[in-house]
Motif scaffolding. Structure first.
Motif, PDB file in Angstrom:
ATOM      1  N   ALA A   1      21.383  54.859  60.097  1.00  0.00           N
ATOM      2  CA  ALA A   1      22.068  54.711  61.383  1.00  0.00           C
ATOM      3  C   ALA A   1      23.521  54.286  61.183  1.00  0.00           C
ATOM      4  N   TYR A   2      23.761  53.449  60.182  1.00  0.00           N
ATOM      5  CA  TYR A   2      25.136  52.993  59.943  1.00  0.00           C
ATOM      6  C   TYR A   2      26.004  54.101  59.347  1.00  0.00           C
ATOM      7  N   ILE A   3      25.407  54.965  58.550  1.00  0.00           N
ATOM      8  CA  ILE A   3      26.158  56.109  58.026  1.00  0.00           C
ATOM      9  C   ILE A   3      26.559  57.040  59.165  1.00  0.00           C
ATOM     10  N   VAL A   4      25.617  57.316  60.070  1.00  0.00           N
ATOM     11  CA  VAL A   4      25.935  58.148  61.233  1.00  0.00           C
ATOM     12  C   VAL A   4      26.986  57.465  62.100  1.00  0.00           C
ATOM     13  N   PHE A   5      26.846  56.166  62.286  1.00  0.00           N
ATOM     14  CA  PHE A   5      27.811  55.375  63.058  1.00  0.00           C
ATOM     15  C   PHE A   5      29.213  55.511  62.471  1.00  0.00           C
TER      16      PHE A   5
ATOM     17  N   VAL B   1      15.678  51.260  63.060  1.00  0.00           N
ATOM     18  CA  VAL B   1      16.034  52.296  64.038  1.00  0.00           C
ATOM     19  C   VAL B   1      16.276  53.614  63.316  1.00  0.00           C
ATOM     20  N   PRO B   2      16.070  54.736  64.006  1.00  0.00           N
ATOM     21  CA  PRO B   2      16.340  56.047  63.382  1.00  0.00           C
ATOM     22  C   PRO B   2      17.830  56.277  63.194  1.00  0.00           C
ATOM     23  N   ALA B   3      18.171  57.215  62.332  1.00  0.00           N
ATOM     24  CA  ALA B   3      19.572  57.481  62.004  1.00  0.00           C
ATOM     25  C   ALA B   3      20.373  57.909  63.235  1.00  0.00           C
ATOM     26  N   ARG B   4      19.749  58.632  64.152  1.00  0.00           N
ATOM     27  CA  ARG B   4      20.477  59.117  65.333  1.00  0.00           C
ATOM     28  C   ARG B   4      20.972  57.981  66.223  1.00  0.00           C
ATOM     29  N   THR B   5      20.430  56.788  66.036  1.00  0.00           N
ATOM     30  CA  THR B   5      20.872  55.647  66.834  1.00  0.00           C
ATOM     31  C   THR B   5      22.348  55.347  66.582  1.00  0.00           C
ATOM     32  N   GLY B   6      22.832  55.706  65.411  1.00  0.00           N
ATOM     33  CA  GLY B   6      24.248  55.478  65.111  1.00  0.00           C
ATOM     34  C   GLY B   6      25.160  56.176  66.101  1.00  0.00           C
ATOM     35  N   LEU B   7      24.795  57.385  66.511  1.00  0.00           N
ATOM     36  CA  LEU B   7      25.575  58.106  67.516  1.00  0.00           C
ATOM     37  C   LEU B   7      25.508  57.392  68.865  1.00  0.00           C
ATOM     38  N   GLN B   8      24.350  56.865  69.212  1.00  0.00           N
ATOM     39  CA  GLN B   8      24.199  56.136  70.470  1.00  0.00           C
ATOM     40  C   GLN B   8      25.086  54.898  70.495  1.00  0.00           C
ATOM     41  N   TRP B   9      25.214  54.217  69.355  1.00  0.00           N
ATOM     42  CA  TRP B   9      26.074  53.032  69.288  1.00  0.00           C
ATOM     43  C   TRP B   9      27.522  53.389  69.608  1.00  0.00           C
ATOM     44  N   VAL B  10      27.969  54.504  69.060  1.00  0.00           N
ATOM     45  CA  VAL B  10      29.341  54.946  69.329  1.00  0.00           C
ATOM     46  C   VAL B  10      29.507  55.291  70.801  1.00  0.00           C
ATOM     47  N   GLN B  11      28.558  56.026  71.362  1.00  0.00           N
ATOM     48  CA  GLN B  11      28.632  56.416  72.764  1.00  0.00           C
ATOM     49  C   GLN B  11      28.631  55.198  73.678  1.00  0.00           C
ATOM     50  N   LEU B  12      27.783  54.227  73.370  1.00  0.00           N
ATOM     51  CA  LEU B  12      27.716  53.017  74.187  1.00  0.00           C
ATOM     52  C   LEU B  12      28.994  52.206  74.081  1.00  0.00           C
ATOM     53  N   GLY B  13      29.573  52.170  72.887  1.00  0.00           N
ATOM     54  CA  GLY B  13      30.839  51.464  72.725  1.00  0.00           C
ATOM     55  C   GLY B  13      31.946  52.089  73.546  1.00  0.00           C
ATOM     56  N   LEU B  14      32.040  53.412  73.515  1.00  0.00           N
ATOM     57  CA  LEU B  14      33.060  54.110  74.294  1.00  0.00           C
ATOM     58  C   LEU B  14      32.827  53.944  75.794  1.00  0.00           C
ATOM     59  N   ARG B  15      31.562  54.029  76.193  1.00  0.00           N
ATOM     60  CA  ARG B  15      31.230  53.889  77.612  1.00  0.00           C
ATOM     61  C   ARG B  15      31.533  52.474  78.112  1.00  0.00           C
ATOM     62  N   THR B  16      31.205  51.481  77.300  1.00  0.00           N
ATOM     63  CA  THR B  16      31.456  50.099  77.690  1.00  0.00           C
ATOM     64  C   THR B  16      32.944  49.814  77.758  1.00  0.00           C
TER      65      THR B  16
ATOM     66  N   THR C   1      25.095  47.606  67.680  1.00  0.00           N
ATOM     67  CA  THR C   1      24.408  47.662  66.391  1.00  0.00           C
ATOM     68  C   THR C   1      23.568  46.412  66.196  1.00  0.00           C
ATOM     69  N   PHE C   2      24.077  45.289  66.659  1.00  0.00           N
ATOM     70  CA  PHE C   2      23.339  44.025  66.544  1.00  0.00           C
ATOM     71  C   PHE C   2      22.125  44.010  67.460  1.00  0.00           C
ATOM     72  N   ARG C   3      22.291  44.475  68.686  1.00  0.00           N
ATOM     73  CA  ARG C   3      21.203  44.447  69.661  1.00  0.00           C
ATOM     74  C   ARG C   3      20.000  45.270  69.204  1.00  0.00           C
ATOM     75  N   ASP C   4      20.248  46.382  68.539  1.00  0.00           N
ATOM     76  CA  ASP C   4      19.151  47.257  68.149  1.00  0.00           C
ATOM     77  C   ASP C   4      18.531  46.862  66.808  1.00  0.00           C
TER      78      ASP C   4
ATOM     79  N   GLU D   1      20.082  50.322  75.489  1.00  0.00           N
ATOM     80  CA  GLU D   1      19.603  51.321  76.425  1.00  0.00           C
ATOM     81  C   GLU D   1      18.863  50.626  77.566  1.00  0.00           C
ATOM     82  N   PRO D   2      19.489  50.460  78.707  1.00  0.00           N
ATOM     83  CA  PRO D   2      18.798  49.819  79.826  1.00  0.00           C
ATOM     84  C   PRO D   2      17.684  50.724  80.331  1.00  0.00           C
TER      85      PRO D   2
END
Length: 273
Positions: free
Chosen positions: A192-196, A6-21, A248-251, A267-268
């Motif tokens: 992605a993990y560094i961004v995360f 996955v691209p590095a920016r995915t790390g930010l998405q993981w954080v956003q999804l965690g907060l949203r969930t 992080t696991f799903r992606d 990402e549904p």
């Protein structure tokens, strides 16, 4: 099972999804995390073997939060029964999780033992809560060296166990193979993990500064309440962090061959795990 890059920016998405969930089921997710941490704290009271057993339970608590987060991501309320998800999925699954917990405890104790060679066990004693932290200790060169060595050694241990509980639970991978695949997945997606990690550091710092201002005001009015708010907020942030791990696991891994309803995509719409 296939490793996905996955691209590095995915790390930010993981954080956003965690907060949203977490926002969707804050009480249920926070309660599961608090119960898991409380169970570990109670077990540490057992003489001699208590702290070791508590360490071995950490992968189980991590798995609980991943399964609970995937339930919440699909609009389902996580139940308290998920606290035992690592122990009620069959004898083979139980054996694998117990072995994984034992390996984690052994690895952590080896790291603590290595740090004790440098400062005679002072850092280990402080970390395990047996010795109070002081300014003199923090400024001691041996103590600092032991601390940095522990952090350096713990990083690969953390990467190896990051996905391991989920790989055992959803892909029926053996404990040793799960550690290998987890480490490889983290290294291949290191950007992605560094961004995360950086994003979560930003969340913690922002909340810490806000909390410092609030508790500073409350301390002047009601001193006993301020400390409780700080502890509760820290635990809540930790619960949010653990909620984001499942994404992080799903992606990083393709869905298992047999589709179940206990997991969700980052990402549904995408196929459920």
């Amino acid at each position: 099972m296939k490793l996905q890059i996955v691209p590095a920016r995915t790390g930010l998405q993981w954080v956003q999804l965690g907060l949203r969930t977490f926002k969707s089921q804050p009480l249920a997710l926070a309660a599961l995390f608090f119960l898991g941490m409380a169970s570990m704290s109670l077990i540490t009271a057992l003489p001699l073997i208590g702290p070791v057993i508590a360490l071995a339970l950490l992968p189980c608590v991590s798995l609980t939060m991943m399964v609970a987060a995937s339930e919440a991501a699909h609009g389902r309320k996580p139940s308290p029964a998920l606290l035992l998800v690592a122990f009620r999925s069959g004898s083979q699954h139980l054996h694998s999780m117990l072995m994984l917990g034992g390996l984690y405890a052994a690895g952590f104790l080896l790291i603590i033992g290595a740090s004790s060679i440098i400062d005679g066990g002072t850092f280990a004693s402080v970390y395990l809560g047996q010795t109070p932290m002081s300014r003199e200790l923090a400024e001691d060169p041996d103590f600092q060296s032991a601390m940095w060595l522990s952090m350096f050694l713990y990083l690969p241990l953390s990467l190896a166990f990051w996905h391991a509980p989920a790989l055992i639970h959803w892909h029926n991978i053996s404990p040793v193979k799960s550690l290998f695949f987890s480490f490889v997945a983290c290294m291949r997606n290191i950007g992605a993990y560094i961004v995360f990690g950086l994003c979560w550091m930003g969340v913690f710092l922002a909340c810490g500064m806000l909390l410092a201002m609030v508790t500073g005001i409350l301390a002047a009015l009601i001193g006993s309440v301020a400390g409780g708010i700080m502890v509760a907020t820290a635990l809540m942030l930790a619960a949010m962090f653990f909620t984001s791990i499942v994404f992080t696991f799903r992606d990083c891994f393709s869905p298992p061959d047999e589709v179940t309803d206990q997991a969700g995509p980052s990402e549904p719409p995408a196929p459920e795990f």
